[in-house]
Write a protein that holds these residues in place. Structure first.
Motif, mmCIF file in Angstrom:
data_model
loop_
_atom_site.group_PDB
_atom_site.id
_atom_site.type_symbol
_atom_site.label_atom_id
_atom_site.label_comp_id
_atom_site.label_asym_id
_atom_site.label_seq_id
_atom_site.Cartn_x
_atom_site.Cartn_y
_atom_site.Cartn_z
ATOM 1 N N TRP A 39 0.824 -1.210 0.000
ATOM 2 C CA TRP A 39 0.000 0.000 0.000
ATOM 3 C C TRP A 39 0.857 1.259 0.000
ATOM 4 O O TRP A 39 0.574 2.208 -0.709
ATOM 5 N N ILE A 41 0.933 3.685 2.097
ATOM 6 C CA ILE A 41 0.047 4.808 2.374
ATOM 7 C C ILE A 41 0.769 5.872 3.195
ATOM 8 O O ILE A 41 1.486 5.567 4.145
ATOM 9 N N VAL A 47 -7.330 8.952 3.146
ATOM 10 C CA VAL A 47 -7.507 7.942 2.102
ATOM 11 C C VAL A 47 -8.918 8.101 1.529
ATOM 12 O O VAL A 47 -9.903 8.081 2.278
ATOM 13 N N VAL A 71 -11.571 -3.255 0.039
ATOM 14 C CA VAL A 71 -10.409 -2.383 0.235
ATOM 15 C C VAL A 71 -10.419 -1.802 1.644
ATOM 16 O O VAL A 71 -9.393 -1.771 2.338
ATOM 17 N N SER A 74 -9.371 -4.422 4.157
ATOM 18 C CA SER A 74 -7.931 -4.668 4.136
ATOM 19 C C SER A 74 -7.183 -3.585 4.898
ATOM 20 O O SER A 74 -6.301 -3.874 5.723
ATOM 21 N N LEU A 75 -7.526 -2.336 4.651
ATOM 22 C CA LEU A 75 -6.837 -1.233 5.325
ATOM 23 C C LEU A 75 -7.097 -1.251 6.828
ATOM 24 O O LEU A 75 -6.202 -0.981 7.626
ATOM 25 N N ASN A 101 -4.421 10.192 -0.531
ATOM 26 C CA ASN A 101 -4.145 8.829 -0.990
ATOM 27 C C ASN A 101 -5.424 8.388 -1.702
ATOM 28 O O ASN A 101 -6.476 8.250 -1.073
ATOM 29 N N VAL A 103 -7.730 5.874 -4.104
ATOM 30 C CA VAL A 103 -7.966 4.533 -4.628
ATOM 31 C C VAL A 103 -9.106 4.634 -5.627
ATOM 32 O O VAL A 103 -10.251 4.907 -5.247
ATOM 33 N N PHE A 164 -0.291 0.497 -9.426
ATOM 34 C CA PHE A 164 0.314 1.005 -8.193
ATOM 35 C C PHE A 164 1.217 2.175 -8.595
ATOM 36 O O PHE A 164 2.194 1.979 -9.325
ATOM 37 N N ARG A 174 -0.291 8.130 -2.157
ATOM 38 C CA ARG A 174 -0.361 6.921 -2.973
ATOM 39 C C ARG A 174 -1.544 6.999 -3.926
ATOM 40 O O ARG A 174 -2.592 7.588 -3.608
ATOM 41 N N ILE A 176 -3.716 4.183 -6.134
ATOM 42 C CA ILE A 176 -4.005 2.803 -6.515
ATOM 43 C C ILE A 176 -5.217 2.833 -7.434
ATOM 44 O O ILE A 176 -6.226 3.471 -7.126
ATOM 45 N N PHE A 193 -4.347 -7.432 -2.155
ATOM 46 C CA PHE A 193 -3.901 -6.858 -0.891
ATOM 47 C C PHE A 193 -3.980 -7.833 0.276
ATOM 48 O O PHE A 193 -3.742 -7.447 1.417
#
Length: 241
Positions: A39, A41, A47, A71, A74-75, A101, A103, A164, A174, A176, A193
């Motif tokens: 990630w 991040i 995010v 997602v 996962s974070l 960040n 996504v 990525f 970041r 994604i 992830f």
């Protein structure tokens, strides 16, 4: 007796503490650290996940919404990041979120933000309409990957593009991007992830540099296979100062 009891209690506490630390360190190096390195991040920056909108009614696209949920899980589970904003592409504010960040979930057919960000990257793959469907096309060779569906097809196949990179509007943040040619691969894309997948990717790629993956996934009579990498390339990115 009281001194012996105190010594035993202290020894038990120290043993418990050592065991607790060992278990947590093992979990961190086995699961959290590989995911964190994938990630990358910037924890000082919000995010924001941007999902597609169905054009005709500006509705949330179901596959994108489910992928966004995975997602977020996962974070939260691996990185303990719980404050994640989710907005539809039709409501995304560049003024408010461009430097987050970011996504991006869902490709150019349903997510205008995909076009905004990918136009500022030199990604070796792109979505193109071939016939009446979107396919992922290799810019250098023209090789393409798409969706295989139909009433007479027992095994459905789909492909996703996962990018990525660093946010072109804020190089410390970041970026994604993930999208399938159809709903199946969009749903499967966040599996990259998982701790197991993150470890494999960390061994295979320099995750500090931008790279793109093309994933293949199958639906075999209702069973969704684990995504497989069928193509990949690292690419250069001008991130500024």
């Amino acid at each position: 007796m009281s001194l012996d009891l105190a010594i035993n209690l202290a020894a038990s506490f120290v043993a418990f503490l050592i065991g607790w630390l060992a278990r947590n360190l093992l979990t961190y190096y086995r699961d959290s650290r590989p995911v964190a390195r994938l990630w990358r991040i910037d924890r000082q920056t919000p995010v924001t996940a941007v999902v597609g909108s169905a054009r005709e009614r500006r509705m949330l696209w179901e596959a994108d919404a489910l992928a966004a949920m995975n997602v977020r899980l996962s974070l939260a589970r691996e990185l303990k990041i719980h404050s994640i904003g989710t907005v539809r592409s039709s409501a995304f504010s560049m003024a408010g979120h461009a430097e987050d960040n970011v996504v991006v979930i869902g490709g150019p057919a349903m997510n205008e933000v995909w076009k905004t960000y990918v136009s500022r990257l030199d990604v070796p793959y792109e979505f193109q309409i071939v016939g009446d469907r979107y396919r992922i096309v290799t810019r250098e060779t023209g090789a393409s990957f798409g969706e295989l569906r139909g009433a007479d097809v027992e095994v459905e196949q789909d492909h996703a593009l996962v990018i990525f990179a660093w946010n072109p509007f804020e190089p410390r943040s970041r970026l994604i991007m993930m999208a399938g040619c159809g709903y199946l691969a969009t749903l499967a894309a966040p599996a990259v992830f998982s701790p197991d997948s993150a470890r494999r990717l960390g061994r295979r790629f320099d995750t500090a540099k931008p790279f793109a993956l093309v994933l293949s996934v199958e639906d075999i009579n209702g069973y969704m296979s684990k995504p497989k990498i069928v193509a990949w390339q690292q690419f250069a990115q001008q991130t500024g100062s």
